[in-house]
Design an enzyme around this catalytic site. Structure first.
Site: not given
Ligand code: DGL
Length: 290
Positions: A74, A176
């Site tokens: 993430c 993301c």
């Molecule tokens: N998957 C997450 C990232 O890579 C964030 C997604 C979310 O906003 O929860 O930033």
């Protein structure tokens, strides 16, 4: 639990699957724990303090499970708190960063960098982007991660054009992990190359998950395109040993993987076992095996 190398993969939702899949491609005989914080998603609209508290809880579960390494799959969690988590836990914590450097190396002059609203405000991201601040365009689609999450878990389709800015760019950085799950669609939308950090992150966590400073058992050597020459690996873990993935608290993702065979073409059953961790097996409230 047995001798297997164990890796924890953490995300706010389904975005981390992209990194999990890269790991599966590069390894065999590794046990993965996938933990998603659906209760507090999307992280993009949370504060850094909130995110740090949620991530800490997740990593405590990994610690109780005895992982050799964890990956914050993430970008938002990485930008908000990876350093803090590295100080707090005894195992390596690998982060995921927007692939700005890959776009630079590919010669991009006017790339679009897509990140969540929280990532866009984090000092860590500003430092990463510093060299390209005047040339690259940063955009934070406020609801794209949630739309991708619903698409992956519920099959709910959505128009990308509602979420993405118009414009001509010579590359798009997918900052993301949720965005990487619709990578082909974003590439087609802009008719330009897209860059994501998933492969690099997967290689990094696999290389750090080894015990005693040795490469971990069963990790493919990506430079040679074959198995590592590590003797311990060969003895302990035959190349035919399947990877295992335990979904700790992601029933929707697990059901999707199983019932609809969403990703079955990528991972024939002989290469991976998917399983949902039973509540009787691991006590989440106590953070220990029951
Ligand atoms: N998957 C997450 C990232 O890579 C964030 C997604 C979310 O906003 O929860 O930033």
């Amino acid at each position: 639990m047995a001798q297997r190398v164990c890796i924890g993969v953490f995300d706010s939702g389904a975005g981390g699957l992209g990194i999990l899949f890269e790991c599966l491609r590069l390894s065999h005989g590794v046990r993965y724990f996938y933990l998603s914080d659906e209760a507090h998603a999307p992280y993009g609209s949370r504060t850094e303090q909130e995110i740090a508290a949620y991530v800490r809880e997740g990593l405590q579960i990994f610690e109780a499970l005895g992982v050799d390494a964890a990956v914050l799959a993430c970008n938002t969690a990485t930008a908000a708190c990876v350093e803090e988590m590295r100080r707090a836990f005894p195992f390596p914590v690998v982060g995921t960063e927007p692939a700005v450097r890959l776009a630079e190396r590919a010669g991009c002059k006017h790339a679009l960098v897509l990140v969540t609203p929280r990532t866009a405000q984090c000092a860590r991201f500003h430092a990463l982007l510093a060299r390209e601040r005047d040339r690259f365009t940063v955009f934070s689609p406020p609801r794209l991660a949630s739309a991708v999450e619903r698409f992956v878990t519920e099959g709910e389709r959505f128009p990308l054009s509602d979420h993405l800015p118009r414009g001509t760019f010579d590359g798009v950085v997918l900052g993301c992990t949720h965005y990487t799950l619709v990578k082909d669609e974003i590439a087609a939308f802009y008719a330009s190359p897209v860059f994501d950090g998933n492969p690099g992150t997967a290689r990094r966590v696999l290389s750090l998950a080894g015990r005693d400073g040795q490469p971990p058992a069963g990790i493919f050597d990506h430079r040679k395109g074959g198995l590592t020459t590590n003797k311990r690996s060969a003895q302990e873990c035959e190349p035919t040993t399947k990877n295992e993935v335990f979904f700790l608290n992601s029933p929707k993702i697990y059901i999707k993987l199983h019932d609809e065979h969403m990703f079955s073409t990528r991972f024939p059953s002989k290469t991976v076992i998917f399983s949902q961790m039973s509540e009787n097996f691991f006590d989440f409230s106590q953070k220990k095996w029951s």
